[in-house]
Scaffold this motif. Structure first.
Motif, PDB file in Angstrom:
ATOM      1  N   ALA A  13     -31.507 -31.757 118.133  1.00 41.68           N
ATOM      2  CA  ALA A  13     -32.169 -30.567 117.882  1.00 41.68           C
ATOM      3  C   ALA A  13     -33.395 -30.522 118.656  1.00 41.68           C
ATOM      4  CB  ALA A  13     -32.569 -30.408 116.502  1.00 41.68           C
ATOM      5  N   ILE A  14     -33.631 -29.272 118.978  1.00 42.38           N
ATOM      6  CA  ILE A  14     -35.061 -28.956 119.713  1.00 42.38           C
ATOM      7  C   ILE A  14     -35.988 -28.409 118.721  1.00 42.38           C
ATOM      8  CG2 ILE A  14     -34.265 -29.023 121.898  1.00 42.38           C
ATOM      9  CD1 ILE A  14     -34.050 -25.940 121.868  1.00 42.38           C
ATOM     10  N   LYS A  15     -37.186 -28.652 118.799  1.00 42.85           N
ATOM     11  CA  LYS A  15     -38.314 -28.283 117.786  1.00 42.85           C
ATOM     12  C   LYS A  15     -38.085 -26.771 117.547  1.00 42.85           C
ATOM     13  CE  LYS A  15     -40.305 -32.175 116.977  1.00 42.85           C
ATOM     14  NZ  LYS A  15     -40.475 -32.550 115.867  1.00 42.85           N
ATOM     15  N   GLY A  16     -38.045 -26.482 116.120  1.00 45.31           N
ATOM     16  CA  GLY A  16     -37.803 -25.251 115.712  1.00 45.31           C
ATOM     17  C   GLY A  16     -36.517 -24.777 115.455  1.00 45.31           C
TER      18      GLY A  16
ATOM     19  N   ASP B  44     -28.584 -31.755 103.364  1.00 43.57           N
ATOM     20  CA  ASP B  44     -28.988 -31.044 102.134  1.00 43.57           C
ATOM     21  C   ASP B  44     -29.049 -29.640 102.586  1.00 43.57           C
ATOM     22  OD1 ASP B  44     -29.964 -29.808  99.914  1.00 43.57           O
ATOM     23  OD2 ASP B  44     -31.511 -31.440  99.518  1.00 43.57           O
ATOM     24  N   PRO B  45     -28.484 -28.388 101.993  1.00 47.29           N
ATOM     25  CA  PRO B  45     -28.555 -27.253 102.433  1.00 47.29           C
ATOM     26  C   PRO B  45     -29.820 -26.542 102.075  1.00 47.29           C
ATOM     27  CG  PRO B  45     -26.983 -27.540 100.585  1.00 47.29           C
ATOM     28  CD  PRO B  45     -27.329 -28.897 101.010  1.00 47.29           C
ATOM     29  N   GLN B  46     -30.693 -27.126 101.282  1.00 47.36           N
ATOM     30  CA  GLN B  46     -32.036 -27.063 101.154  1.00 47.36           C
ATOM     31  C   GLN B  46     -32.909 -26.827 102.438  1.00 47.36           C
ATOM     32  OE1 GLN B  46     -34.995 -29.048  98.200  1.00 47.36           O
ATOM     33  NE2 GLN B  46     -34.472 -27.490  97.258  1.00 47.36           N
ATOM     34  N   GLY B  47     -32.450 -27.977 103.374  1.00 44.87           N
ATOM     35  CA  GLY B  47     -33.023 -28.029 104.442  1.00 44.87           C
ATOM     36  C   GLY B  47     -34.499 -28.515 104.775  1.00 44.87           C
ATOM     37  N   SER B  48     -34.776 -29.185 103.828  1.00 48.06           N
ATOM     38  CA  SER B  48     -36.240 -29.493 103.750  1.00 48.06           C
ATOM     39  C   SER B  48     -36.598 -30.728 104.927  1.00 48.06           C
ATOM     40  CB  SER B  48     -36.623 -30.202 102.316  1.00 48.06           C
ATOM     41  OG  SER B  48     -36.372 -29.484 101.414  1.00 48.06           O
ATOM     42  N   LEU B  49     -35.580 -31.632 105.031  1.00 48.93           N
ATOM     43  CA  LEU B  49     -35.759 -32.655 106.184  1.00 48.93           C
ATOM     44  C   LEU B  49     -35.907 -31.671 107.544  1.00 48.93           C
ATOM     45  CD1 LEU B  49     -36.099 -35.868 106.817  1.00 48.93           C
ATOM     46  CD2 LEU B  49     -33.733 -35.552 107.369  1.00 48.93           C
ATOM     47  N   ALA B  50     -35.209 -30.840 107.672  1.00 50.02           N
ATOM     48  CA  ALA B  50     -35.058 -30.256 108.980  1.00 50.02           C
ATOM     49  C   ALA B  50     -36.403 -29.329 109.286  1.00 50.02           C
ATOM     50  CB  ALA B  50     -33.819 -29.134 109.005  1.00 50.02           C
ATOM     51  N   ALA B  51     -36.916 -28.914 108.127  1.00 51.33           N
ATOM     52  CA  ALA B  51     -37.879 -28.059 107.955  1.00 51.33           C
ATOM     53  C   ALA B  51     -39.276 -28.865 108.548  1.00 51.33           C
ATOM     54  CB  ALA B  51     -38.462 -27.356 106.704  1.00 51.33           C
ATOM     55  N   TRP B  52     -39.235 -30.315 107.910  1.00 51.97           N
ATOM     56  CA  TRP B  52     -40.346 -31.125 108.117  1.00 51.97           C
ATOM     57  C   TRP B  52     -40.234 -31.577 109.366  1.00 51.97           C
ATOM     58  CZ3 TRP B  52     -39.157 -36.121 109.873  1.00 51.97           C
ATOM     59  CH2 TRP B  52     -40.443 -37.000 109.813  1.00 51.97           C
ATOM     60  N   TRP B  53     -39.143 -31.667 110.028  1.00 44.80           N
ATOM     61  CA  TRP B  53     -38.996 -32.246 111.492  1.00 44.80           C
ATOM     62  C   TRP B  53     -39.486 -31.127 112.469  1.00 44.80           C
ATOM     63  CZ3 TRP B  53     -36.392 -30.854 115.923  1.00 44.80           C
ATOM     64  CH2 TRP B  53     -36.337 -31.888 117.186  1.00 44.80           C
ATOM     65  N   ASN B  54     -39.088 -29.817 112.022  1.00 45.65           N
ATOM     66  CA  ASN B  54     -39.583 -28.793 112.983  1.00 45.65           C
ATOM     67  C   ASN B  54     -41.121 -28.395 112.928  1.00 45.65           C
ATOM     68  OD1 ASN B  54     -36.980 -27.558 113.968  1.00 45.65           O
ATOM     69  ND2 ASN B  54     -36.702 -26.242 112.087  1.00 45.65           N
ATOM     70  N   GLU B  59     -41.513 -36.221 118.562  1.00 45.09           N
ATOM     71  CA  GLU B  59     -40.282 -35.990 118.923  1.00 45.09           C
ATOM     72  C   GLU B  59     -39.390 -36.972 118.464  1.00 45.09           C
ATOM     73  OE1 GLU B  59     -38.566 -33.451 120.616  1.00 45.09           O
ATOM     74  OE2 GLU B  59     -40.669 -32.456 121.125  1.00 45.09           O
ATOM     75  N   THR B  60     -39.935 -38.276 118.150  1.00 44.37           N
ATOM     76  CA  THR B  60     -39.243 -39.300 117.518  1.00 44.37           C
ATOM     77  C   THR B  60     -39.687 -39.389 115.862  1.00 44.37           C
ATOM     78  OG1 THR B  60     -40.817 -41.044 118.127  1.00 44.37           O
ATOM     79  CG2 THR B  60     -38.941 -40.571 119.572  1.00 44.37           C
ATOM     80  N   PRO B  61     -38.597 -39.843 115.094  1.00 36.69           N
ATOM     81  CA  PRO B  61     -37.139 -40.077 115.492  1.00 36.69           C
ATOM     82  C   PRO B  61     -36.762 -38.574 115.691  1.00 36.69           C
ATOM     83  CG  PRO B  61     -37.530 -39.801 113.240  1.00 36.69           C
ATOM     84  CD  PRO B  61     -39.137 -39.894 113.617  1.00 36.69           C
ATOM     85  N   ALA B  62     -35.630 -38.465 116.581  1.00 38.82           N
ATOM     86  CA  ALA B  62     -34.678 -37.270 116.735  1.00 38.82           C
ATOM     87  C   ALA B  62     -34.053 -36.764 115.436  1.00 38.82           C
ATOM     88  CB  ALA B  62     -33.584 -37.562 117.598  1.00 38.82           C
ATOM     89  N   LEU B  63     -33.804 -35.452 115.346  1.00 35.55           N
ATOM     90  CA  LEU B  63     -32.854 -35.042 114.400  1.00 35.55           C
ATOM     91  C   LEU B  63     -31.577 -34.387 114.867  1.00 35.55           C
ATOM     92  CD1 LEU B  63     -34.133 -33.145 111.430  1.00 35.55           C
ATOM     93  CD2 LEU B  63     -32.256 -32.179 112.552  1.00 35.55           C
ATOM     94  N   GLY B 181     -45.422 -32.384 108.754  1.00 37.24           N
ATOM     95  CA  GLY B 181     -44.435 -33.034 109.702  1.00 37.24           C
ATOM     96  C   GLY B 181     -44.910 -34.334 109.936  1.00 37.24           C
ATOM     97  N   ARG B 182     -45.691 -35.200 109.241  1.00 37.46           N
ATOM     98  CA  ARG B 182     -46.000 -36.276 109.263  1.00 37.46           C
ATOM     99  C   ARG B 182     -45.446 -37.466 108.407  1.00 37.46           C
ATOM    100  NH1 ARG B 182     -51.981 -37.026 111.062  1.00 37.46           N
ATOM    101  NH2 ARG B 182     -52.308 -35.401 109.505  1.00 37.46           N
ATOM    102  N   THR B 183     -45.767 -38.682 108.353  1.00 36.29           N
ATOM    103  CA  THR B 183     -45.294 -39.358 107.195  1.00 36.29           C
ATOM    104  C   THR B 183     -46.608 -40.506 106.867  1.00 36.29           C
ATOM    105  OG1 THR B 183     -44.628 -41.548 108.574  1.00 36.29           O
ATOM    106  CG2 THR B 183     -43.159 -39.935 108.010  1.00 36.29           C
TER     107      THR B 183
END
Lengths: 86, 220
Positions: A13-16, B44-54, B59-63, B181-183
């Motif tokens: 994915a790209i950001k966003g 997970d359809p809730q998408g929390s991990l994707a939202a965190w990554w956004n 840029e690392t780790p990638a998603l 978006g951090r750990t």
């Protein structure tokens, strides 16, 4: 030393733009069903007539909110009683 | 020749045990330990991990976006692209879809809160891992410090499988770091939470190496 991953378009994915898998069943549908309240003596029929317009609106509202008709009636009754302080 | 992609699946029937937080933290821990490139996958359809990554600057780790149908081919492509570890977050459920994700795992990590409800619910997740012949381990999450319950939970879990000696304690920095978006390792690398995550990653990596060696020995 670690080497960077070779990336092709669409692989990551790209950001966003990151999104979860859209074809995973929803959480609510996938969880084991929780048993509803077991009213004393089980469920009993309650029959009465209402106007056609009210009947349509009532059923449409229940369906839109994923409620059974008896559940919508029960909640409405509870809300009514609360509103009238008893 | 590149190394094969190792897939770690985070699974638990119970919700709210910290699967997403663990997935993100361990993905970053792998990168920080020099074990990358790592890639996260949010099923997970809730998408929390994707939202965190956004929300994340790094840029690392990638998603990697995927669908369940595409998952096997996606993992293959990620392996060919040179990724070494994939971290898969799953929704809290026991379904055929979860089983399909576990099927792709090299290792299943089962987060468990030290509560009677969580301990009772863990059996079905273990069954899936065992049915699919996958190595797995438990990690106790959201543990209260110095709580007898944590020790008791670890003892109870150890009757069913390996338990990580590194426990994830209930601290504000886990949630606080996730908000931007951090750990925990990125907000304060010297914190106790950061040490926990670094140790947990070493544990998981060690377990995966053991199972890889065992698999190779079986083949030989």
């Amino acid at each position: 030393m670690k080497k960077p991953a070779a990336l092709s378009s669409g692989l990551v994915a790209i950001k966003g733009s990151a999104a979860p898998a859209h074809d995973m069943p929803t959480r609510s549908a996938s969880l084991a069903p929780t048993p509803g309240p077991d009213p004393e003596g089980g469920l009993q029929p309650l029959n009465f007539r209402v106007g056609a317009e009210f009947r349509r609106e009532f059923k449409t509202y229940a369906a839109a909110h994923d409620l059974k008709l008896n559940e919508l009636l029960r909640r409405s009754f509870e809300a009514y009683r609360k509103q009238h302080g008893d | 020749m590149h190394e094969r992609l190792q897939v770690i699946v985070f699974a638990s029937q119970k919700g709210g045990v910290g699967k997403t937080t663990l997935t993100a933290n361990l993905g970053v821990a792998a990168e920080m330990a020099g074990d990358g490139p790592a890639v996260l996958i949010d099923t997970d359809p809730q998408g929390s991990l994707a939202a965190w990554w956004n929300a994340r600057e790094a840029e690392t780790p990638a998603l990697a976006p995927t669908t369940l149908n595409e998952l096997p081919a996606k993992l293959q492509a990620l392996g060919e692209a040179g990724f070494r570890y994939a971290f898969l977050d799953t929704p809290p459920a026991i379904t055929d879809a979860i089983r399909a994700v576990v099927k792709r795992a090299d290792f299943v990590l089962i987060p468990v809160k030290a509560s009677p409800h969580d301990l009772r619910a863990v059996g079905r997740t273990v069954e899936i891992a065992q049915d699919e012949g996958k190595s797995f381990a438990f990690v106790v999450t959201q543990a209260k410090s110095n709580a007898l319950l944590t020790v008791q939970a670890m003892a109870a879990l150890s009757e069913h499988g390996v338990v990580s000696p590194s426990v994830m304690h209930d601290r504000v920095d886990y949630a606080a770091s996730m908000t931007d978006g951090r750990t925990v390792q990125e907000t304060d690398g010297r914190s106790r939470s950061a040490s926990e995550m670094a140790e947990l990653w070493e544990f998981v990596k060690g377990k995966m190496n053991e199972s890889t060696k065992a698999r190779k020995a079986k083949v030989a």
